[in-house]
Design a protein around this motif. Structure first.
Motif, PDB file in Angstrom:
ATOM      1  N   PRO A 178       0.857  -1.199   0.000  1.00 51.49           N
ATOM      2  CA  PRO A 178       0.000   0.000   0.000  1.00 51.49           C
ATOM      3  C   PRO A 178       0.886   1.241   0.000  1.00 51.49           C
ATOM      4  O   PRO A 178       2.063   1.173   0.351  1.00 51.49           O
ATOM      5  CB  PRO A 178      -0.771  -0.112   1.314  1.00 51.49           C
ATOM      6  CG  PRO A 178      -0.591  -1.523   1.781  1.00 51.49           C
ATOM      7  CD  PRO A 178       0.684  -2.033   1.199  1.00 51.49           C
ATOM      8  N   LEU A 179       0.322   2.388  -0.375  1.00 50.30           N
ATOM      9  CA  LEU A 179       1.097   3.626  -0.393  1.00 50.30           C
ATOM     10  C   LEU A 179       1.436   4.029   1.038  1.00 50.30           C
ATOM     11  O   LEU A 179       0.704   3.698   1.976  1.00 50.30           O
ATOM     12  CB  LEU A 179       0.297   4.735  -1.073  1.00 50.30           C
ATOM     13  CG  LEU A 179      -0.224   4.416  -2.477  1.00 50.30           C
ATOM     14  CD1 LEU A 179      -0.999   5.609  -3.041  1.00 50.30           C
ATOM     15  CD2 LEU A 179       0.915   4.034  -3.421  1.00 50.30           C
ATOM     16  N   GLU A 180       2.534   4.770   1.197  1.00 51.95           N
ATOM     17  CA  GLU A 180       2.904   5.256   2.527  1.00 51.95           C
ATOM     18  C   GLU A 180       2.108   6.521   2.812  1.00 51.95           C
ATOM     19  O   GLU A 180       2.409   7.565   2.251  1.00 51.95           O
ATOM     20  CB  GLU A 180       4.386   5.582   2.561  1.00 51.95           C
ATOM     21  CG  GLU A 180       5.276   4.386   2.785  1.00 51.95           C
ATOM     22  CD  GLU A 180       6.669   4.832   3.158  1.00 51.95           C
ATOM     23  OE1 GLU A 180       7.059   4.660   4.316  1.00 51.95           O
ATOM     24  OE2 GLU A 180       7.365   5.354   2.267  1.00 51.95           O
ATOM     25  N   GLY A 181       1.110   6.426   3.649  1.00 51.20           N
ATOM     26  CA  GLY A 181       0.280   7.596   3.937  1.00 51.20           C
ATOM     27  C   GLY A 181      -1.186   7.272   3.741  1.00 51.20           C
ATOM     28  O   GLY A 181      -1.598   6.127   3.912  1.00 51.20           O
ATOM     29  N   GLU A 257       1.864  13.057   4.840  1.00 51.54           N
ATOM     30  CA  GLU A 257       1.401  11.688   4.560  1.00 51.54           C
ATOM     31  C   GLU A 257       0.407  11.631   3.405  1.00 51.54           C
ATOM     32  O   GLU A 257      -0.097  10.544   3.093  1.00 51.54           O
ATOM     33  CB  GLU A 257       0.727  11.091   5.801  1.00 51.54           C
ATOM     34  CG  GLU A 257       1.584  11.039   7.048  1.00 51.54           C
ATOM     35  CD  GLU A 257       1.414  12.290   7.909  1.00 51.54           C
ATOM     36  OE1 GLU A 257       0.830  13.282   7.421  1.00 51.54           O
ATOM     37  OE2 GLU A 257       1.887  12.277   9.066  1.00 51.54           O
ATOM     38  N   PHE A 258       0.105  12.761   2.767  1.00 51.47           N
ATOM     39  CA  PHE A 258      -0.796  12.724   1.604  1.00 51.47           C
ATOM     40  C   PHE A 258      -0.121  11.870   0.516  1.00 51.47           C
ATOM     41  O   PHE A 258       0.950  12.189   0.027  1.00 51.47           O
ATOM     42  CB  PHE A 258      -1.071  14.137   1.093  1.00 51.47           C
ATOM     43  CG  PHE A 258      -1.722  14.155  -0.269  1.00 51.47           C
ATOM     44  CD1 PHE A 258      -3.006  13.646  -0.446  1.00 51.47           C
ATOM     45  CD2 PHE A 258      -1.033  14.636  -1.385  1.00 51.47           C
ATOM     46  CE1 PHE A 258      -3.597  13.628  -1.708  1.00 51.47           C
ATOM     47  CE2 PHE A 258      -1.624  14.627  -2.643  1.00 51.47           C
ATOM     48  CZ  PHE A 258      -2.900  14.118  -2.807  1.00 51.47           C
ATOM     49  N   ALA A 259      -0.777  10.758   0.162  1.00 49.41           N
ATOM     50  CA  ALA A 259      -0.121   9.786  -0.726  1.00 49.41           C
ATOM     51  C   ALA A 259      -0.840   9.614  -2.054  1.00 49.41           C
ATOM     52  O   ALA A 259      -0.264   9.059  -2.999  1.00 49.41           O
ATOM     53  CB  ALA A 259      -0.031   8.423  -0.012  1.00 49.41           C
ATOM     54  N   GLY A 260      -2.103  10.058  -2.133  1.00 50.63           N
ATOM     55  CA  GLY A 260      -2.797   9.866  -3.404  1.00 50.63           C
ATOM     56  C   GLY A 260      -4.143  10.558  -3.402  1.00 50.63           C
ATOM     57  O   GLY A 260      -4.760  10.752  -2.351  1.00 50.63           O
ATOM     58  N   ALA A 286       6.383  10.926  -0.294  1.00 45.10           N
ATOM     59  CA  ALA A 286       6.577  10.252  -1.590  1.00 45.10           C
ATOM     60  C   ALA A 286       5.809  11.034  -2.645  1.00 45.10           C
ATOM     61  O   ALA A 286       4.913  11.815  -2.312  1.00 45.10           O
ATOM     62  CB  ALA A 286       6.049   8.820  -1.507  1.00 45.10           C
ATOM     63  N   TYR A 287       6.131  10.808  -3.913  1.00 47.13           N
ATOM     64  CA  TYR A 287       5.350  11.445  -4.973  1.00 47.13           C
ATOM     65  C   TYR A 287       3.923  10.924  -4.895  1.00 47.13           C
ATOM     66  O   TYR A 287       3.704   9.717  -4.990  1.00 47.13           O
ATOM     67  CB  TYR A 287       5.934  11.114  -6.351  1.00 47.13           C
ATOM     68  CG  TYR A 287       7.231  11.828  -6.620  1.00 47.13           C
ATOM     69  CD1 TYR A 287       7.226  13.165  -6.979  1.00 47.13           C
ATOM     70  CD2 TYR A 287       8.448  11.168  -6.486  1.00 47.13           C
ATOM     71  CE1 TYR A 287       8.414  13.835  -7.202  1.00 47.13           C
ATOM     72  CE2 TYR A 287       9.635  11.832  -6.710  1.00 47.13           C
ATOM     73  CZ  TYR A 287       9.619  13.166  -7.069  1.00 47.13           C
ATOM     74  OH  TYR A 287      10.787  13.830  -7.283  1.00 47.13           O
ATOM     75  N   PRO A 288       2.949  11.826  -4.709  1.00 44.16           N
ATOM     76  CA  PRO A 288       1.573  11.325  -4.596  1.00 44.16           C
ATOM     77  C   PRO A 288       1.045  10.808  -5.927  1.00 44.16           C
ATOM     78  O   PRO A 288       1.446  11.277  -6.990  1.00 44.16           O
ATOM     79  CB  PRO A 288       0.778  12.545  -4.141  1.00 44.16           C
ATOM     80  CG  PRO A 288       1.634  13.730  -4.422  1.00 44.16           C
ATOM     81  CD  PRO A 288       3.055  13.278  -4.523  1.00 44.16           C
ATOM     82  N   ARG A 289       0.155   9.836  -5.855  1.00 47.97           N
ATOM     83  CA  ARG A 289      -0.531   9.331  -7.057  1.00 47.97           C
ATOM     84  C   ARG A 289      -1.754  10.215  -7.282  1.00 47.97           C
ATOM     85  O   ARG A 289      -2.611  10.320  -6.393  1.00 47.97           O
ATOM     86  CB  ARG A 289      -0.990   7.885  -6.834  1.00 47.97           C
ATOM     87  CG  ARG A 289       0.129   6.924  -6.486  1.00 47.97           C
ATOM     88  CD  ARG A 289       0.983   6.660  -7.706  1.00 47.97           C
ATOM     89  NE  ARG A 289       2.193   5.953  -7.381  1.00 47.97           N
ATOM     90  CZ  ARG A 289       2.318   4.629  -7.398  1.00 47.97           C
ATOM     91  NH1 ARG A 289       1.287   3.882  -7.718  1.00 47.97           N
ATOM     92  NH2 ARG A 289       3.471   4.063  -7.111  1.00 47.97           N
ATOM     93  N   LEU A 290      -1.840  10.815  -8.437  1.00 45.78           N
ATOM     94  CA  LEU A 290      -2.969  11.691  -8.741  1.00 45.78           C
ATOM     95  C   LEU A 290      -3.784  11.060  -9.857  1.00 45.78           C
ATOM     96  O   LEU A 290      -3.327  10.990 -11.003  1.00 45.78           O
ATOM     97  CB  LEU A 290      -2.471  13.081  -9.149  1.00 45.78           C
ATOM     98  CG  LEU A 290      -1.561  13.769  -8.122  1.00 45.78           C
ATOM     99  CD1 LEU A 290      -1.065  15.120  -8.637  1.00 45.78           C
ATOM    100  CD2 LEU A 290      -2.279  13.969  -6.786  1.00 45.78           C
ATOM    101  N   VAL A 291      -4.944  10.560  -9.503  1.00 45.23           N
ATOM    102  CA  VAL A 291      -5.810   9.874 -10.467  1.00 45.23           C
ATOM    103  C   VAL A 291      -7.109  10.662 -10.575  1.00 45.23           C
ATOM    104  O   VAL A 291      -7.787  10.882  -9.572  1.00 45.23           O
ATOM    105  CB  VAL A 291      -6.100   8.429 -10.004  1.00 45.23           C
ATOM    106  CG1 VAL A 291      -7.117   7.758 -10.909  1.00 45.23           C
ATOM    107  CG2 VAL A 291      -4.805   7.626  -9.967  1.00 45.23           C
TER     108      VAL A 291
END
Ligand code: NAD
Length: 549
Positions: A178-181, A257-260, A286-291
């Motif tokens: 899972p993503l960190e955050g 902690e915003f991760a995505g 970390a680079y957040p995932r933006l979907v």
């Protein structure tokens, strides 16, 4: 279970019930509608499994009878957003460490509750709160929601099973961490199923989620949240935060902690969220995932060989079902000069016969648009067309069907067909998100020029449909329009993507094209970690080439 490789039950799309007169589902739905109308709903936030009532409430109205108040919901602000981040992070380690099949089981059970015990309650909430007809509620709230909850665990299993090769004496493994955050899910009003998917897909992959629902779909979304809880979702994994998007976003984007972001809605809002994240990029762990799946200006293109009868049906259903409030709804129609006269007459006659009114009257094909802001945004376009056009973008227009707008009792806009002489007339370019279709007649002496117009007219590229009986025309159109839509249809309406069958999403201004309803979307919610193990590690560091010549 450490001693098994469990298989998720093979998913099957939930069958769509008919609600025909005399059917048991019709009676059950009507009973549920009556029960829902008889209650005064007071909907709280849910943070860390606890219901929170802030006292800052807003009414829940029926769009098709806005004098009817269904209840109220409590709104989150910055303080509650902060609490939700803490609750999510507290729940994270235990949830992420749960065996994946246990996480899958929660959502599989939720799928059963949606398709069974709560089917009519979820349909009724979607009908009253979002002004969907029984048919539109059924395909969305019951069927598509259940499909997401059953197919995604299956896709998750496939992703986890995808492992690298191992050479002799080594073992290579990939873990889909899972993503960190935490993940921020911001959901639109128009599909209960999308709201379900945006919050549950990251959670399924082991993430914790802050879910901000749209203020105009609170009734159905609240029920979804209760269903997740009943299915066994631990507190804090998904936190339900109706309220001000800007206040909640301010807190979310300020956290390292915003991760995505899992977003569906308009292009403008997605762009503003992307910008807020990028402005603070260096502060994130970390680079957040933006979907984001965003707007559309979807087309139906008729080749001169098109079957007019099928094309009329596709235009009616594709443009006007759910009042055109589907991201995939047809709003541009291209008709060859050689068939324009007859075709537009037939289409106008069909459109003029579409019954519109309260969705609780099952004879209606359309309900109302979602709220006053939507009504006020769409009506001026219709009024300008009634006046003959003359918009800033130029060109003239004629209203061939519909055109009446009335918000006295509900936010009703008649299904409207505009004929525009200019391919870039304003309603050919701008997403209205209402029951308005604009037709343009093209010169079928130059098909390449016509394809170029379709491709270049709007900044979006979500869905499109091509009607042609001549196979060569199908091939030519699919080639020329390859990048004009993320989902292309041949001899079918451009709406109605089904989970597991037509992975959904568009590119250009229509979003990041991460294809909801497929493994491609779930992959965005993991950060893969590779482990190489060597069974007989070397003990001498010298290589053979270093020997004396
Ligand atoms: P919207 O952009 O107005 O709202 C979407 C969500 O964003 C809502 O929850 C809203 O409250 C929230 N929001 C608005 N401003 C915000 C802010 N400043 N910060 C945080 N959140 C904010 O869209 P909508 O009216 O709910 O839905 C209609 C739009 O969605 C249309 O443009 C449609 O094309 C698009 N849509 C796209 C798809 C797709 O798959 N491409 C699917 C459905 C809807």
């Amino acid at each position: 279970m450490n001693d098994a490789l469990p298989r998720v039950p093979r998913p099957v799309n939930e069958p769509v019930l008919s609600y025909a007169p005399g059917s048991p589902e019709r009676a059950a739905l009507k009973a549920e509608l009556a029960a829902l109308l008889g209650r005064d709903h007071d909907i709280p936030l849910i943070i860390g499994g606890r219901e929170i009532r802030t006292g800052r409430t807003a009414p829940i109205r029926r769009p098709d009878a806005h004098g009817v108040i269904l209840g109220r919901y409590h709104q989150a602000g910055e303080a509650e957003a902060g609490l939700a981040v803490e609750a999510a992070l507290k729940a994270k380690a235990e949830w992420a460490d749960l065996p994946w099949e246990e996480r899958a089981a929660v959502f599989l059970r939720a799928g059963e509750l949606v398709a069974g015990k709560y089917r009519q309650a979820l349909n009724a909430a979607t009908m009253l709160g979002q002004s969907k007809t029984a048919q539109q509620a059924e395909i969305d709230a019951a069927c598509e929601t259940a499909d997401f909850l059953r197919y995604n665990p299956h896709f998750m299993e496939r992703i986890y099973a995808d492992q690298p090769r191992s050479g002799s004496g080594e073992w290579n493994r990939l873990s889909y961490r899972p993503l960190e955050g935490f993940v921020y899910a911001v959901t639109p009003f128009n599909f209960t199923a999308i709201a379900a998917n945006l919050a549950s897909a990251p959670a399924m992959m082991g993430n914790v989620v802050l879910w901000k629902p749209a203020s105009t779909s609170i009734l159905s979304n609240w029920l979804l949240m209760k269903i997740y809880e009943e299915a066994g979702l631990p507190p804090g994994v998904i936190n339900f935060l109706p309220g001000s998007g800007s206040a909640i976003s301010k807190v979310v984007f300020a956290r390292p902690e915003f991760a995505g972001l899992h977003f569906t809605g308009s292009t403008g809002v997605f762009n503003s969220l992307w910008k807020q994240a990028s402005d603070r990029l260096s502060t994130y762990r970390a680079y957040p995932r933006l979907v984001g799946e965003t707007g559309g200006k979807d087309f139906i293109f008729l080749d001169p060989s098109a079957d007019p009868e099928a094309a009329v049906c596709a235009a009616v259903r594709g443009a006007y079902e759910y009042q055109g409030q589907k991201c995939s709804a047809a709003s541009r129609l291209y008709v060859p000069r050689s068939m324009a006269g007859d075709f537009l007459d037939r289409l106008s006659a069909e459109i003029s016969s579409l019954p519109m009114g309260e969705v609780t009257d099952f004879r209606n094909f359309l309900g109302a648009v979602i709220d006053e802001a939507a009504f006020d945004g769409i009506a001026p376009f219709v009024e300008r067309a009634l006046a003959g056009g003359g918009s800033a973008s130029g060109g003239t227009a004629r209203v061939l069907a519909g055109g009446r707008c009335d918000k006295s009792r509900g936010y009703f806009i008649e299904p409207t067909l505009i004929l525009a002489d200019e391919p870039r007339y304003e309603t050919m370019e701008t997403e209205l998100f209402g029951p308005v279709l604009t037709a343009h007649v093209y010169d079928d002496g130059d098909m390449e020029a016509a394809y170029r117009v379709v491709d270049a007219t709007s900044p979006y590229a979500l869905t499109g449909a091509v009607f042609a009986r001549d196979r060569r025309a199908v091939v030519r159109a699919l080639g020329a329009l390859r990048y004009s839509a993320g989902n292309l249809y041949v001899n079918d309406k451009p709406t109605g993507a089904v989970v597991g069958r037509q992975p959904f999403g568009g590119a250009r201004g229509s979003g990041t094209n991460d294809k909801a309803g497929s493994p491609l979307n779930l992959l965005r919610w993991t950060s893969a970690g590779a482990v190489k193990e060597t069974f007989s590690p070397p003990v001498k560091w010298r290589y053979p080439y270093m020997g004396e010549a």
